[in-house]
Design an enzyme around this catalytic site. Structure first.
Site, PDB file in Angstrom:
ATOM      1  N   SER A 239      42.684  47.058  38.090  1.00 13.31           N
ATOM      2  CA  SER A 239      43.385  45.687  38.081  1.00 13.31           C
ATOM      3  C   SER A 239      42.490  44.515  37.679  1.00 13.31           C
ATOM      4  O   SER A 239      41.354  44.994  37.724  1.00 13.31           O
ATOM      5  CB  SER A 239      44.239  45.497  39.306  1.00 13.31           C
ATOM      6  OG  SER A 239      43.424  44.975  40.269  1.00 13.31           O
ATOM      7  N   LYS A 240      43.205  43.661  37.490  1.00 18.26           N
ATOM      8  CA  LYS A 240      42.487  42.166  37.093  1.00 18.26           C
ATOM      9  C   LYS A 240      41.276  42.087  38.193  1.00 18.26           C
ATOM     10  O   LYS A 240      40.484  41.426  37.733  1.00 18.26           O
ATOM     11  CB  LYS A 240      43.357  41.053  36.885  1.00 18.26           C
ATOM     12  CG  LYS A 240      44.097  41.126  35.573  1.00 18.26           C
ATOM     13  CD  LYS A 240      44.919  39.839  35.307  1.00 18.26           C
ATOM     14  CE  LYS A 240      45.244  39.786  33.963  1.00 18.26           C
ATOM     15  NZ  LYS A 240      46.303  38.902  33.624  1.00 18.26           N
ATOM     16  N   ARG A 241      41.647  42.315  39.419  1.00 16.00           N
ATOM     17  CA  ARG A 241      40.637  42.025  40.543  1.00 16.00           C
ATOM     18  C   ARG A 241      39.494  42.878  40.389  1.00 16.00           C
ATOM     19  O   ARG A 241      38.448  42.358  40.952  1.00 16.00           O
ATOM     20  CB  ARG A 241      41.285  42.312  41.779  1.00 16.00           C
ATOM     21  CG  ARG A 241      41.762  41.092  42.503  1.00 16.00           C
ATOM     22  CD  ARG A 241      42.285  41.378  43.938  1.00 16.00           C
ATOM     23  NE  ARG A 241      43.791  41.893  43.477  1.00 16.00           N
ATOM     24  CZ  ARG A 241      44.446  42.868  44.113  1.00 16.00           C
ATOM     25  NH1 ARG A 241      43.884  43.576  45.063  1.00 16.00           N
ATOM     26  NH2 ARG A 241      45.496  43.136  43.926  1.00 16.00           N
ATOM     27  N   GLY A 243      37.829  43.282  37.431  1.00 15.53           N
ATOM     28  CA  GLY A 243      37.015  43.166  36.421  1.00 15.53           C
ATOM     29  C   GLY A 243      38.025  42.526  35.170  1.00 15.53           C
ATOM     30  O   GLY A 243      39.255  42.393  35.483  1.00 15.53           O
TER      31      GLY A 243
END
Ligand code: GLU
Length: 463
Positions: A239-241, A243
């Site tokens: 997920s965006k968290r 990278g």
């Protein structure tokens, strides 16, 4: 001829996981001398498909790979889908279902209460009565009620689905006439001549439904390859968290296309224990049968390692051109070779390299306090002054070794260790105690700038 495709739903950017799928599809088409086409799955009209297509075209341009032919937009193919809905209705392979939302909800509640799978109950499958008034029907396809559907997957092997566990007569067209996802994907893949479908295994559960559509319309089935997902280091879906997910962010961070593609090809695919793959090698060696059956793990360190490898091995002329994107103009700089030779081994990304070049080319505006304390003990100022005098007195100073000789001469003369000149000089030139080799730095900035930086620092120390 092998024809593969990349079929993103519009998001406004190209997702890193999508790029891996695109890369695998692209490679497999090209390894076989075939075609790789792009289809934008923009049936959801709330999303802007032109913008999304442009984002993909831009990302492809940056990465240097191209799709064959024009882009296909699902939003422009409604008439085609409607034609096939009608064909299935005419052939009795699909039917109109007049069940109201309320009735469907009721059935579902009942099924839930009985711990049964939620499914349509087939009420209108063989309906011959008078349809209720005022209800716009949806169209449902007649799916097999029993039996096994086997997906012969090129990565996972045979995956069996029991019709009764997964299928019901799913909707192929909504009451407003809009055709649904699994229906249009199957039609498009068939009409576009896609004979090898490489996609994420999050779509595996869609495949039996799509196979029903192929079967009903008499289309030949493609070969399927369902690629396991990319996970983060905790085994969860990326997920965006974890990278950046937007491919163009990788460009902004300073990764080169080679390193990103090399990183992605190894996320799930391997060839022995080889890590470094040029595009030419990928185009010779890639085969989806070598894709791992389990999820791959996203690892930033690996990406950085690859990126550093490509930067270190890139000709300086090419590096200089790429650095322009990051605000560093070295292409016709007379010190280009020394600058890049000295710094390129120290950078993991082009952005880091740009920062390093900037750091060397710009005089420090402040000096780290800790570095000052550490460097200016005992006779440091005297040593620095002695060195500056030698620089001042020398006429031929060009190479790093010219400066190195003067540093050696200074410490020999004053009978001090190398740190006694290294530390204060480092603070003078760079403002801190870390950074590239001092002889390189001085050769890059030249005699006058070296003297100026030493003078600047001396003023501060003497204050
Ligand atoms: N549009 C789908 C997605 O973006 C992919 C469909 C497919 O590859 O079959 O996830």
């Amino acid at each position: 001829m092998t024809v593969t495709r990349f079929a993103p739903s519009p998001t406004g950017y190209l997702h890193i996981g999508g790029l891996r799928t695109a890369l695998f599809s692209y490679l497999w088409a090209k390894v076989n001398g075939g075609k790789f086409v792009l289809r934008i799955e923009d049936t959801d009209e709330k999303r802007n498909s032109k913008e999304a297509a442009q984002a993909i075209v831009d990302a492809f341009a940056w990465l240097g790979f191209e799709h064959d032919g024009e882009i296909t937009y699902q939003s422009q193919r409604k008439e085609i889908y409607a034609k096939y809905v009608q064909q299935l209705l005419d052939e009795g392979k699909a039917y109109k279902c007049y069940m109201s939302r309320e009735e469907l909800d009721e059935i579902r509640e009942q099924q839930e209460a009985n711990n049964e799978r939620r499914r349509y109950n087939g009420k209108y499958r063989n309906f011959e009565g008078t349809p209720p008034e005022g209800v716009e029907p949806v169209i449902r396809i007649k799916a097999p009620e029993s039996g096994t559907i086997v997906v012969h997957d090129g990565i996972k092997g045979d995956v069996s689905f029991e019709a009764q566990d997964i299928l019901d007569d799913f909707i192929i067209a909504r009451s407003d006439g809009a055709a649904t996802y699994n229906f249009v994907v199957a039609i498009d893949d068939a009409l576009m001549g896609i004979n090898e479908v490489v996609r994420g295994d999050d779509h595996l559960s869609n495949t039996p439904k799509q196979m029903i559509v192929y079967e009903a319309l008499g289309f030949d089935l493609p070969k399927f390859y369902h690629v396991p997902m990319i996970h983060n280091e905790n085994g969860k879906k990326l997920s965006k968290r974890d990278g950046a997910t937007d491919v163009m962010e990788y460009k902004a961070m300073g990764y080169t296309p080679e390193s990103l593609l090399n990183f992605l090809v190894r996320l799930g695919w391997s060839h022995g224990d080889q890590e470094i793959f040029s595009m030419d090698e990928m185009l010779k060696l890639f085969n989806p049968k070598d894709i791992n059956k389990s999820a791959s793990i996203y690892n930033t360190e690996k990406l950085n390692w690859l990126s550093a490898h490509y930067i270190k091995n890139m000709p300086n002329d090419d590096l200089a051109v790429l650095l322009e994107e990051y605000g560093i103009m070295l292409t016709s700089h007379d010190k280009k070779e020394i600058v890049l030779d000295a710094l390129k081994e120290r950078a993991k990304t082009l952005k880091e390299l740009a920062d390093l070049v900037n750091e060397v080319l710009t005089a420090p505006i402040e000096y780290e306090e800790k570095a000052m304390k550490k460097a200016f003990k005992g006779n440091a100022l005297e040593v620095l002054t002695a060195f500056a005098d030698k620089v001042n007195a020398s006429i031929e100073l060009h190479l790093p070794s010219d400066y190195h000789t003067l540093m050696e001469a200074t410490i020999t003369e004053l009978e001090v260790g190398f740190g006694k000149i290294g530390q204060p000089l480092r603070v003078a030139l760079l403002g801190k105690l870390s950074g590239p080799g001092l002889d390189d730095v001085m050769a890059i900035i030249g005699k006058d700038e070296t003297l100026l930086r030493i003078e600047n620092l001396k003023k501060v120390v003497e204050e």
